[in-house]
Enzyme design. Structure first.
Site, short mmCIF file in Angstrom:
data_model
loop_
_atom_site.label_atom_id
_atom_site.label_comp_id
_atom_site.label_asym_id
_atom_site.label_seq_id
_atom_site.Cartn_x
_atom_site.Cartn_y
_atom_site.Cartn_z
CG ASN A 174 -0.32 -0.11 2.50
OD1 ASN A 174 0.81 -0.59 2.61
ND2 ASN A 174 -1.01 0.34 3.54
CD GLU A 272 2.41 -0.02 10.61
OE1 GLU A 272 1.21 -0.37 10.74
OE2 GLU A 272 2.87 0.59 9.64
CB CYS A 306 -1.86 -0.23 8.60
SG CYS A 306 -0.47 0.87 8.44
CD GLU A 483 8.86 0.70 11.18
OE1 GLU A 483 9.90 1.31 10.85
OE2 GLU A 483 8.73 -0.53 11.06
#
Ligand code: ADP
Length: 503
Positions: A174, A272, A306, A483
Site C-alpha cells: 500500500n 506494524e 493500516c 517506526e
C-alpha cells in the site's frame, strides 16, 4: 492555496504511461552488491496496474538462494567501509539520497502510481515524504548520542549506540516507497546494512530507491533489494540467521509467521500490523473540518492504509447530519485511474477487490444500512480496473465482523455513542490499537480520550497529523515497536555499556 503546474517532464511520463501502459527502463532484477542480478532460478513474475487490471512489467522472482546472497553481501558490507564511515559522512550520503529522490520525483511518482494504483498526487506526496525521511535521519546521524552514567569518582561508565547489524525490511504494497524509506533511512543512519523485500504486487520503487542510494555514494552491498513473493523470498529472509533485526509491515496473519520465523534465531523485530482505527466525533466539533478529515481518513489510498480511520464514532445528537454530510462527499468522489488524479483510485488487486466485496455483502445480508457505495466498480472512462465505490455502513452491532475486522478498503463503519464513556468503550472495542482520531473543541475531552484510548498515536482535530518525526506503531494486535522519529533510530541500534575502574 495555488496548485503547482505539473512539469513538462511529469506530463511526458504520464503521457508515455497512458499511451503504452508502461514505462521504459523499469528495474527488473534484484539489486545485490550494487549490481542488478537475475534470480538464481531465473524465475520472473509480473506486476499489475490496478487501474487497468493489466500486467505492465516483469521482475525477478527471488527465493532462498537470492536472499542468502543478499544477506551474505550485507554482512560483508557491515564489516567493510560502512563501519568506518563517520556519522557525519553517513548523514551527507543520506542527504544526497534525499536530493536524488527529489530530482527523480516525477519518475518515482508515476512508477508508484502504476504499480500501487494510488492517485498521482498521493504518489507525489509519498515521494516527497520519502525525501523528507532521508533528510530527517541524515540530520540525526551525528546526534545519536549515548550517555554517561555517574558511578562516582573512581569509575567511568558510558553507553555506545552500535548498529544492530543486518536489517531485513518486509514492505507492504500500500505504501511501497514510503515504507521502504521509513525503514531503510533510520537503519542506514544507525550504521546498519540492509536487505529489503518489497511486496510482490509493488516491487519497483524499492529497487529504484536502492539504485538512488548507490548513486548517492552508499557503498555497494549496504542496501540490497530482493524481489519475489512472501512465501519464497520473504520467508527466506525473515528466517535467515544472518539477519539481526526485522521490520515488518503487513497483515496480522503474516506478522505471526514472521514472529515465529524470527524466534529460533532470537531476531529482534518491529511489527506494524493492522488497524481498525476509530475516529471519535463529538457534538461540539468543527463539523466542516471533521467531515473533510473523516473523508480523507478512510478514502485516501482507497482505504488501503493500516492507520485508516475505518470506524466513525459519532455523537448521537449529530449522527444523522454528520453521516449525511460524509455520504454526500463520498458519493461525489470520482473513480478513475490514478494517473488522472480522480477522487479515489483503484484497490490493489482483483483478489483484494473480492475480499472487500465479500465483507460488504455479508454486512448487507446481516442488515447493515449501506448509506452509500457498497459495490465493486470499474474506471468509468475505460471500463477497466479494480475499484470499489466509497462506502458507508451504518446500523452495525459493535461485534459485527465489519466493525471488528480490517477490511483494508474504502469502507467506513458508523457507530453511535451517547457519552464519552461509551465512546471510549467503542473505541477500545476491537483487537487492534494502532491510531485514533478525536474531533472536538473541548480540550479536556480531547485529552481524556487521548489518554484513555488504547492506540500508538492519537490525532486531535486533524487525522494523520504529524510526519516523519512522530513515532508510529501499534499496541495489541496492531503490533509493537515504533517506526519513524528518533525511536526508529534507537530501534536500529543496540546499547553497549562500558564501565571502567579508573584509579
Ligand atoms: P497481504 O496479505 O495484504 O499481501 P502480507 O502481510 O501477506 O499482506 O504482505 C506484506 C509483506 O509480507 C509482503 O512483502 C509479502 O510479500 C510479505 N510476506 C508474506 N508472507 C510472508 C512470510 N511468510 N514471511 C515473510 N514475508 C512475507
Amino acid at each position: 492555496m495555488s496548485v503547482a503546474r505539473p512539469s513538462e517532464a511529469l506530463l511526458a511520463l504520464v503521457h508515455e504511461a497512458q499511451a503504452t501502459g508502461t514505462l521504459t527502463g523499469l528495474p527488473d532484477k534484484h539489486l545485490i552488491a550494487g549490481v542488478a542480478q537475475a534470480s538464481a532460478s531465473g524465475a520472473r513474475m509480473e506486476t499489475f496496474d490496478a487501474g487497468t487490471g493489466r500486467a505492465f512489467a516483469a521482475f525477478a522472482a527471488g527465493g532462498p538462494e537470492d536472499v542468502d546472497r543478499a544477506v551474505t553481501v550485507a554482512q560483508a558490507a557491515l564489516r567493510g567501509p560502512w563501519r568506518d564511515t563517520t556519522p557525519a559522512q553517513r548523514g551527507r550520503i543520506l542527504h544526497r539520497v534525499a536530493q536524488l529522490i527529489r530530482s527523480n520525483a516525477d519518475r518515482l511518482a508515476v512508477v508508484e502510481c502504476l504499480d500501487s494504483g494510488k492517485r498521482l498526487v498521493e504518489a507525489q506526496g509519498d515521494v516527497a515524504g520519502a525525501a523528507g525521511c532521508f533528510e530527517y535521519y541524515a540530520g540525526a546521524c551525528d546526534k545519536h548520542e549515548g550517555s554517561s552514567i555517574p558511578l562516582g569518582p573512581d569509575y567511568l561508565a558510558y553507553t555506545l549506540n552500535e548498529p544492530v547489524g543486518v536489517t531485513a525490511h518486509i514492505i507492504p504494497w500500500n505504501y511501497p516507497l514510503s515504507t521502504a524509506a521509513r525503514g531503510i533511512a533510520p537503519a542506514l543512519a544507525a550504521g546498519c546494512t540492509v536487505v529489503a523485500k518489497p511486496a510482490e504486487q509493488t516491487p519497483l520503487t524499492a529497487l529504484m530507491l536502492a539504485e538512488i542510494c548507490l548513486q548517492a555514494g552508499l557503498p555497494a552491498g549496504v542496501c540490497n533489494v530482493v524481489t519475489g513473493t512472501g512465501a519464497d523470498a520473504g520467508a527466506a529472509l525473515v528466517r535467515h540467521p544472518g539477519i539481526h533485526h526485522i521490520s515488518f509491515t503487513g497483515s496480522v496473519t503474516t506478522g505471526i509467521h514472521v514472529m515465529q520465523a524470527a524466534a529460533p534465531n532470537i531476531t529482534r523485530l518491529v511489527l506494524e500490523l493492522g488497524g481498525k482505527s476509530p475516529v471519535v466525533v463529538l457534538a461540539d466539533c468543527d463539523m466542516q473540518a471533521a467531515v473533510e478529515s473523516v473523508l480523507g481518513a478512510i478514502f485516501e489510498n482507497a482505504g488501503q492504509i493500516c492507520s485508516a480511520g475505518s470506524r466513525l464514532l459519532v455523537a448521537r445528537s449529530i449522527h444523522g447530519e454528520f453521516v449525511q454530510r460524509v455520504a454526500d462527499r463520498a458519493r461525489a468522489l470520482t473513480l478513475g485511474h490514478g494517473l488522472r488524479n480522480p477522487g479515489m483510485g483503484p484497490v490493489s488487486s482483483e483478489a483484494h477487490l473480492r475480499k472487500i466485496t465479500g465483507y460488504v455483502e455479508r454486512a448487507r445480508q446481516r442488515g447493515a444500512e449501506v448509506v452509500c457505495g457498497g459495490r465493486a466498480a470499474t474506471d468509468p472512462q475505460t471500463g477497466q480496473g479494480w475499484f470499489f465505490a466509497p462506502t458507508l455502513l451504518d446500523g452495525l452491532q459493535p461485534t459485527d465482523e465489519a466493525v471488528q475486522e480490517e477490511i483494508f478498503g474504502p469502507v467506513l463503519c458508523v457507530q453511535v455513542f451517547d457519552d464519552l464513556d461509551e465512546a471510549l468503550a467503542l473505541a477500545n472495542g476491537t483487537r487492534f490499537a494502532l491510531v485514533a482520531g478525536v474531533f472536538t473543541r473541548d480540550f479536556g475531552a480531547a485529552h481524556r480520550l487521548a489518554r484513555d484510548i488504547d492506540a500508538g498515536q492519537v490525532y486531535i482535530n486533524e487525522y494523520f497529523a504529524g510526519g516523519i518525526s512522530v513515532p508510529f506503531g501499534g499496541n495489541r494486535q496492531s503490533g509493537f515497536g515504533r517506526e519513524k522519529g528518533l525511536e526508529a533510530l534507537r530501534s536500529y541500534s543496540r546499547t553497549k555499556s562500558v564501565a571502567a575502574l579508573i584509579t
